[in-house]
Motif scaffolding. Structure first.
Motif, mmCIF file in Angstrom:
data_model
loop_
_atom_site.group_PDB
_atom_site.id
_atom_site.type_symbol
_atom_site.label_atom_id
_atom_site.label_comp_id
_atom_site.label_asym_id
_atom_site.label_seq_id
_atom_site.Cartn_x
_atom_site.Cartn_y
_atom_site.Cartn_z
ATOM 1 N N SER A 149 0.845 -1.195 0.000
ATOM 2 C CA SER A 149 0.000 0.000 0.000
ATOM 3 C C SER A 149 0.878 1.242 0.000
ATOM 4 C CB SER A 149 -0.910 0.014 1.228
ATOM 5 O OG SER A 149 -1.861 -1.022 1.167
ATOM 6 N N ILE A 150 0.510 2.205 -0.836
ATOM 7 C CA ILE A 150 1.323 3.400 -1.045
ATOM 8 C C ILE A 150 0.486 4.659 -0.782
ATOM 9 C CG2 ILE A 150 2.532 4.777 -2.792
ATOM 10 C CD1 ILE A 150 4.107 2.371 -2.032
ATOM 11 N N ASP A 151 1.025 5.557 0.017
ATOM 12 C CA ASP A 151 0.496 6.915 0.114
ATOM 13 C C ASP A 151 1.265 7.732 -0.915
ATOM 14 O OD1 ASP A 151 -0.003 9.584 0.706
ATOM 15 O OD2 ASP A 151 0.022 9.295 2.877
ATOM 16 N N PRO A 152 0.598 8.250 -1.967
ATOM 17 C CA PRO A 152 1.330 8.962 -3.021
ATOM 18 C C PRO A 152 2.142 10.148 -2.526
ATOM 19 C CG PRO A 152 -0.896 8.454 -3.737
ATOM 20 C CD PRO A 152 -0.832 8.131 -2.277
ATOM 21 N N ARG A 153 1.848 10.644 -1.321
ATOM 22 C CA ARG A 153 2.608 11.768 -0.771
ATOM 23 C C ARG A 153 3.949 11.317 -0.197
ATOM 24 N NH1 ARG A 153 -1.386 13.714 3.730
ATOM 25 N NH2 ARG A 153 -1.206 11.446 4.110
ATOM 26 N N GLU A 154 4.077 10.029 0.089
ATOM 27 C CA GLU A 154 5.255 9.518 0.792
ATOM 28 C C GLU A 154 6.015 8.494 -0.037
ATOM 29 O OE1 GLU A 154 6.306 10.740 3.516
ATOM 30 O OE2 GLU A 154 4.580 11.901 4.212
ATOM 31 N N GLN A 190 -2.949 16.513 -0.567
ATOM 32 C CA GLN A 190 -2.516 15.625 -1.649
ATOM 33 C C GLN A 190 -3.124 16.127 -2.937
ATOM 34 O OE1 GLN A 190 -3.138 11.440 -0.837
ATOM 35 N NE2 GLN A 190 -3.663 11.038 -2.969
ATOM 36 N N ASN A 191 -2.336 16.159 -4.003
ATOM 37 C CA ASN A 191 -2.890 16.611 -5.279
ATOM 38 C C ASN A 191 -2.892 15.472 -6.293
ATOM 39 O OD1 ASN A 191 -0.419 16.761 -7.090
ATOM 40 N ND2 ASN A 191 0.258 18.080 -5.395
ATOM 41 N N PRO A 192 -3.746 15.572 -7.301
ATOM 42 C CA PRO A 192 -3.869 14.478 -8.274
ATOM 43 C C PRO A 192 -2.572 14.161 -9.012
ATOM 44 C CG PRO A 192 -5.759 15.949 -8.436
ATOM 45 C CD PRO A 192 -4.768 16.615 -7.523
ATOM 46 N N ASP A 193 -1.692 15.164 -9.168
ATOM 47 C CA ASP A 193 -0.438 14.915 -9.878
ATOM 48 C C ASP A 193 0.428 13.892 -9.153
ATOM 49 O OD1 ASP A 193 -1.082 16.632 -11.913
ATOM 50 O OD2 ASP A 193 -0.015 18.350 -11.055
ATOM 51 N N GLN A 194 0.389 13.912 -7.812
ATOM 52 C CA GLN A 194 1.155 12.914 -7.055
ATOM 53 C C GLN A 194 0.663 11.502 -7.368
ATOM 54 O OE1 GLN A 194 0.230 14.916 -3.295
ATOM 55 N NE2 GLN A 194 2.426 15.078 -2.886
ATOM 56 N N THR A 195 -0.654 11.352 -7.477
ATOM 57 C CA THR A 195 -1.224 10.043 -7.788
ATOM 58 C C THR A 195 -0.870 9.622 -9.217
ATOM 59 O OG1 THR A 195 -3.049 10.513 -6.268
ATOM 60 C CG2 THR A 195 -3.364 8.711 -7.844
ATOM 61 N N ARG A 196 -0.962 10.561 -10.161
ATOM 62 C CA ARG A 196 -0.620 10.250 -11.553
ATOM 63 C C ARG A 196 0.850 9.834 -11.666
ATOM 64 N NH1 ARG A 196 -3.474 15.149 -12.382
ATOM 65 N NH2 ARG A 196 -5.603 14.780 -13.110
ATOM 66 N N THR A 197 1.712 10.516 -10.934
ATOM 67 C CA THR A 197 3.136 10.187 -10.976
ATOM 68 C C THR A 197 3.376 8.752 -10.520
ATOM 69 O OG1 THR A 197 3.806 12.486 -10.611
ATOM 70 C CG2 THR A 197 5.407 10.778 -10.053
ATOM 71 N N MET A 198 2.712 8.336 -9.433
ATOM 72 C CA MET A 198 2.858 6.968 -8.945
ATOM 73 C C MET A 198 2.289 5.959 -9.946
ATOM 74 S SD MET A 198 4.553 7.017 -6.127
ATOM 75 C CE MET A 198 5.512 8.178 -7.132
#
Length: 460
Positions: A149-154, A190-198
């Motif tokens: 499990s990943i938190d896209p911020r971390e 948290q912003n959507p770009d962090q999620t897209r990057t992951m």
């Protein structure tokens, strides 16, 4: 199960109320007995002797900040000394458990969850996996299901790259919402770009599947705002999407006291959110797996649903054979053979117990024959959407109609309402009943008093 789900708003409204989600039966609420070390040791030794396949869950409880909606066992810290002392206890637990197994059981599934597992630095992650490989028979062929499990911020590209090299091949992105106003209301920046990057990193690094977990029922959410979030999520094309309903229990989960009940969407709004999401995801070619989980047609979950090879447990639906579950870490749950137990949920007590050394089991249960029987019934309904009376009768030496005589009235009502189809040979869950299959399962739950509506989680 490739047919579309039928969404009957009136039927859903009538049957939607809080109840068990049946990720375990009996659930942890029934783990009321002090479980003896002898029972634990015998269960683990028998698992190793029979070389039964294993599913390992590793709980890393640390988070950098507190999300107000959280209901998990976690510790807010970046103090490396606290992380190191917890890992030392975790490694002690690995050694104690593996000494009973003697390295005979192959680990077919592994999940690293939390908390925020990626708060561990690269050296800690490498040591964690090295210890696991030292104590357990982890697969090396990339055909097992090893997820994190990943938190896209971390996390970043290098973290995902290291996890892939360490053997992880499935990624769970924890994304409560993509609406900034909603995220701010639960103290999650948290912003959507962090999620897209992951998502981009996972594809480039050849992860076999990427899932995204969304929550609905959060403060400030509306049908319109969640529709926008879902459009953004679908555009990222995760292999799997899960929709979970937020359950507000501030008396039990301290972070939720920051959320005012008046700010939460009402019951009708929540049902509208899920109904619209169900329609939108099916339009986008996602298959409904069950219990709020969706997957693309070529994903292993969809293929397993069609082949009747699903298993439902603490990590939701998984494909493949049933495994004994060993949970390592504070609050982790295990089910080995006919013995279930849960580790102490308090991180410091968990650590102190293992310093003796002894296993950190807090409470547990040795399953009765009735527990085993009802568990099989519930699993068949959840995973196959049907139940064959003769199969149950042959396995347990019972007459189904006589044994479950007290369930017949409720089943007949569900048949009349169109959730299920009753026949002389068994039960079939109909498309209108697929989103409510946990409610069908509750008929066979020996621990639900007649007429009771316990607060566990919302079925939808």
């Amino acid at each position: 199960m490739s047919d579309p789900v039928t969404w009957d708003a009136g039927l859903v409204s009538r049957y939607d109320h809080a109840g068990p989600l049946y990720r375990a039966y009996p659930g942890p609420a029934q783990y009321r007995d002090a479980i003896s070390p002898r029972d634990l040791g015998a269960a683990l030794e028998n698992c190793g002797r029979l070389e039964r396949p294993l599913s390992l869950y590793i709980h890393i409880p640390f988070c950098a900040s507190a999300c107000h909606h959280c209901s998990r066992t976690r510790l807010i810290t970046r103090d490396r000394s606290r992380v190191q002392s917890y890992l030392a206890a975790l490694y002690q637990e690995m050694e104690l458990v593996s000494s009973h197994l003697q390295g005979r059981s192959s680990v077919e599934r592994l999940h690293l969850g939390g908390g925020t597992p990626t708060l561990l630095d690269h050296g800690e992650l490498a040591e964690l996996m090295g210890r696991l490989r030292r104590h357990f028979r982890l697969r090396a062929d990339d055909n097992a299901v090893y997820s994190v499990s990943i938190d896209p911020r971390e996390a970043d590209w290098s973290t995902l790259g290291q996890l892939r090299e360490l053997g992880f091949n499935h990624l769970h992105l924890e994304v409560p919402d993509l609406d900034q106003r909603v995220l701010l209301a639960v103290n999650r920046r948290q912003n959507p770009d962090q999620t897209r990057t992951m998502m981009d990193a996972a594809r480039a690094l050849a992860y076999r599947s990427v899932s995204m977990d969304l929550l609905y029922g959060l403060p400030g959410q509306t049908s319109a705002s969640f529709a926008r979030t879902l459009d953004q999520a679908v555009a990222m094309k995760p292999d799997r999407l899960s929709l979970h309903r937020y359950l507000h229990r501030p008396e039990r989960h301290a972070p939720q006291r920051h959320i005012r009940a008046a700010e939460l969407p009402g019951r009708d709004e929540c049902l509208s959110i899920f109904g619209s999401a169900l329609h939108r995801l099916q339009q986008a070619d996602y298959r409904f797996i069950g219990m709020g989980q969706f997957a693309m047609p070529d994903d292993s979950l969809s293929l397993a649903r069609e082949a009747g090879m699903l298993i439902y447990g603490l990590q939701g639906y998984v494909a493949g054979v049933e495994c004994d579950l060993i949970g390592l870490g504070a609050s982790a749950i295990s089910r080995v053979g006919g013995v279930c137990w849960r580790n102490d949920r308090d991180v410091e007590r968990y650590r102190r117990k293992l310093s003796y050394p002894r296993l950190a089991a807090d409470q547990g249960r040795v399953l009765t024959t009735d527990d085993r029987l009802r568990r099989v019934v519930i699993q068949q309904l959840l995973c196959r959407l049907r139940l064959d009376y003769r199969d149950i009768e042959q396995r347990f030496g019972i007459d189904f109609q006589i044994y479950f005589a007290d369930c017949q009235a409720a089943l007949r009502q569900m048949d009349q309402d169109g959730l299920i189809r009753l026949a002389a040979q068994g039960i079939e869950v109909l498309p209108a009943g697929w989103p409510l299959v946990a409610r069908v399962c509750s008929v066979f739950d020996a621990y639900l008093p007649v007429g009771a509506q316990p607060v566990h989680a919302q079925i939808i």
